[in-house]
Design a protein around this motif. Structure first.
Motif, short mmCIF file in Angstrom:
data_model
loop_
_atom_site.label_atom_id
_atom_site.label_comp_id
_atom_site.label_asym_id
_atom_site.label_seq_id
_atom_site.Cartn_x
_atom_site.Cartn_y
_atom_site.Cartn_z
N ASP A 15 0.86 -1.38 0.36
CA ASP A 15 0.16 -0.32 0.17
C ASP A 15 0.99 1.05 0.08
N VAL A 16 1.78 0.47 0.43
CA VAL A 16 2.73 2.48 0.99
C VAL A 16 3.45 3.24 -0.83
N LEU A 17 3.98 1.35 -1.28
CA LEU A 17 4.16 1.46 -2.87
C LEU A 17 3.46 2.29 -3.46
N ALA A 18 2.16 1.91 -2.93
CA ALA A 18 1.31 2.58 -4.39
C ALA A 18 1.23 4.40 -4.41
N LEU A 19 1.45 4.70 -2.70
CA LEU A 19 1.37 6.17 -3.22
C LEU A 19 2.84 7.35 -3.84
N ALA A 20 3.43 6.00 -3.92
CA ALA A 20 4.53 6.08 -5.18
C ALA A 20 4.30 5.74 -6.45
N GLY A 21 2.85 6.07 -7.06
CA GLY A 21 2.06 5.13 -8.05
C GLY A 21 2.61 4.09 -8.81
N GLY A 22 3.82 3.12 -7.19
CA GLY A 22 3.90 1.58 -8.06
C GLY A 22 5.28 1.45 -8.02
N PRO A 23 5.52 0.05 -8.04
CA PRO A 23 6.76 0.04 -9.00
C PRO A 23 7.00 0.33 -10.21
N SER A 24 8.21 0.42 -10.50
CA SER A 24 8.21 0.48 -12.36
C SER A 24 8.99 -0.46 -12.81
N ASP A 83 9.23 -7.48 -11.72
CA ASP A 83 10.26 -8.24 -10.73
C ASP A 83 11.22 -7.45 -9.86
N TYR A 84 11.27 -7.80 -8.54
CA TYR A 84 11.53 -6.34 -7.79
C TYR A 84 11.47 -7.00 -6.40
N ARG A 85 12.43 -6.17 -5.78
CA ARG A 85 12.25 -6.59 -4.12
C ARG A 85 12.30 -5.20 -2.96
N ILE A 86 12.75 -5.43 -2.18
CA ILE A 86 11.94 -3.87 -1.14
C ILE A 86 13.40 -4.03 -0.53
N MET A 87 14.08 -3.22 0.09
CA MET A 87 14.98 -2.50 0.77
C MET A 87 15.00 -1.59 1.49
N ASP A 106 9.13 -9.75 1.49
CA ASP A 106 7.19 -9.72 0.69
C ASP A 106 6.99 -7.91 1.09
N ASP A 107 6.02 -7.52 -0.04
CA ASP A 107 5.81 -6.73 0.13
C ASP A 107 4.14 -6.61 0.73
N GLU A 108 4.48 -7.67 1.78
CA GLU A 108 3.12 -7.67 2.46
C GLU A 108 4.27 -6.19 4.40
N ILE A 147 13.02 1.09 -0.24
CA ILE A 147 13.95 1.57 -1.56
C ILE A 147 13.84 0.37 -2.81
N VAL A 148 12.71 0.15 -3.53
CA VAL A 148 12.64 -0.50 -4.47
C VAL A 148 13.85 -0.30 -5.48
N LEU A 149 14.23 -2.61 -5.84
CA LEU A 149 15.62 -2.67 -6.36
C LEU A 149 14.90 -3.74 -7.33
N PRO A 150 15.64 -4.05 -8.99
CA PRO A 150 15.08 -4.97 -9.33
C PRO A 150 15.84 -6.05 -8.61
N GLN A 151 14.56 -7.75 -9.30
CA GLN A 151 15.46 -8.50 -8.12
C GLN A 151 17.07 -9.24 -8.46
#
Length: 395
Positions: free
Chosen positions: A139-148, A151-155, A167-169, A180-184
């Motif tokens: 839900d937090v990532l959705a505030l930023a328009g979601g991942p671009s 296939d991603y992971r979150i720091m 995971d993103d839950e 911080i979203v980065l590619p897998q």
């Protein structure tokens, strides 16, 4: 006493109407804002706000880790905190802006129900926002328009000292500073997902004792006896040898420079230091018993690590973006609030499933004499589930 307020740029954007009346007398001889020189807007805003107050600004260069409290105290006062010590031992108190804001809110009877976060990396619209505690990463990532990317992971809370989320839950806590979203397949994700045993095995076989990890260690350069290259020797020794070399890990601050920047072979000195500290503490030997005199290394200033150079090494320059603060009303459909969000022990839930709660209401309390904090509802609604670790509230 000396108060240092860090992250002042966030404060300027998030709290433009923060009270400017004279604070109560804390007995402090000097009050200082520590701000990086590159944040000119923040410096100008704070300078205007403190015009009639006995507060000054100390500017820092754009180096890592400028926000480490040992670095802050030394940079502003010239004093060196004793090994394994606290700033108070040299007459200083260090706080960041959000902590002070929360203290002010508490003085008005307002509990901590939200946290300020920056969402950046591979997202469509990087931003800084205030969100309810317990809100999911998705839900937090959705505030930023979601991942671009798909296939991603979150720091969480930084690339150097943060953690890789499973995971993103995962719910936001009061200590979450950002996502911080980065590619897998990013090198940092690959490194953080490598099993610890594999890290130590590789270190045992490949470390050539070049000592770069030690020579660039911020705490070593401040004069503390942290020597990651010696700790690396413990990976290949018997129990007796391990204990000897691990003693050089006790003053490590786990900043990550040795692992993610200094080592030319991309080994894991920080992880070896963490293991060393854990081993010694498990044996009741975690207290520093070496020399207490600290002398700053003669080469300290010339071995600082610029943020731009660090970003290049981490391969994240393509994600650099201004994450503007947006004061928006965030009301998720559900929050999952952890009962342990910091050091200490978990609070005990005092609500039951089906119960209606209001935002700010106490939902978990600390037992008398235990270290921790009460937990409050960040969302008005109905308690959906209560476990020993979590309280779930649905709007």
């Amino acid at each position: 006493l000396i108060l240092f307020f860090f992250y002042a740029y966030l404060a300027h954007r998030a709290f433009p109407s923060f009270p400017t009346r004279r604070p109560p007398d804390l007995g402090a001889g000097k009050l200082v804002f520590g701000i990086k020189s590159k944040n000119r807007d923040a410096i100008d805003a704070v300078q205007n706000a403190i015009a009639n107050h006995p507060v000054t600004i100390h500017e820092f260069g754009d180096f890592y880790p400028a926000g480490d409290e040992y670095e802050l105290v030394y940079g502003i006062t010239g004093r060196l905190i004793p090994p394994q010590g606290l700033p108070l031992q040299v007459g200083a108190v260090v706080n960041n802006v959000e902590t002070l804001y929360n203290l002010y809110q508490a003085s008005l009877g307002q509990p901590v129900t939200d946290t300020f976060m920056t969402i950046t990396g591979a997202v469509k619209q990087p931003l800084t926002v205030r969100v309810p505690i317990g809100m999911s990463g998705r839900d937090v990532l959705a505030l930023a328009g979601g991942p671009s990317i798909s296939d991603y992971r979150i720091m969480e809370s930084g690339l150097m000292m943060g953690r890789l989320l499973p995971d993103d839950e995962q719910p936001v806590t009061k200590t979450t500073g950002g996502l911080i979203v980065l590619p897998q397949d990013h090198i940092l994700i690959q490194r953080y997902t490598r099993p610890v045993k594999a890290m130590h095995r590789i270190g045992h076989s490949a470390c050539d004792q070049c000592s770069y990890c030690t020579e660039l260690c911020p705490r070593y350069l401040l004069g503390y006896n942290v020597q990651p290259h010696l700790v690396m020797r413990s990976l290949g020794f018997t129990a007796l040898g391990t204990e000897i070399w691990n003693r050089h890990s006790l003053l490590c601050c786990q900043c990550g420079l040795c692992t993610l920047y200094a080592c030319p072979e991309s080994l894991y000195p920080r992880e070896a230091c963490v293991r060393g500290m854990q081993d010694l503490r498990g044996k009741g030997q975690g207290k520093w018993e070496g020399p207490t005199e600290v002398r700053v290394h003669a080469m300290k200033d010339s071995r600082r690590v610029p943020i731009k150079q660090l970003m290049n090494r981490l391969n994240v320059t393509q994600y650099e973006a201004h994450a503007e603060f947006k004061a928006i009303d965030v009301t998720p459909a559900q929050v999952r609030i952890p009962l342990k969000q910091h050091v200490g022990v978990a609070a005990t839930a005092i609500v039951k499933a089906g119960q209606t709660v209001r935002r700010g209401e106490t939902i978990a309390e600390m037992a008398d004499g235990k270290l921790g904090a009460n937990i409050h509802a960040s969302l008005s609604g109905r308690v959906h589930e209560v476990t020993p670790d979590m309280v779930t509230i649905r709007a």
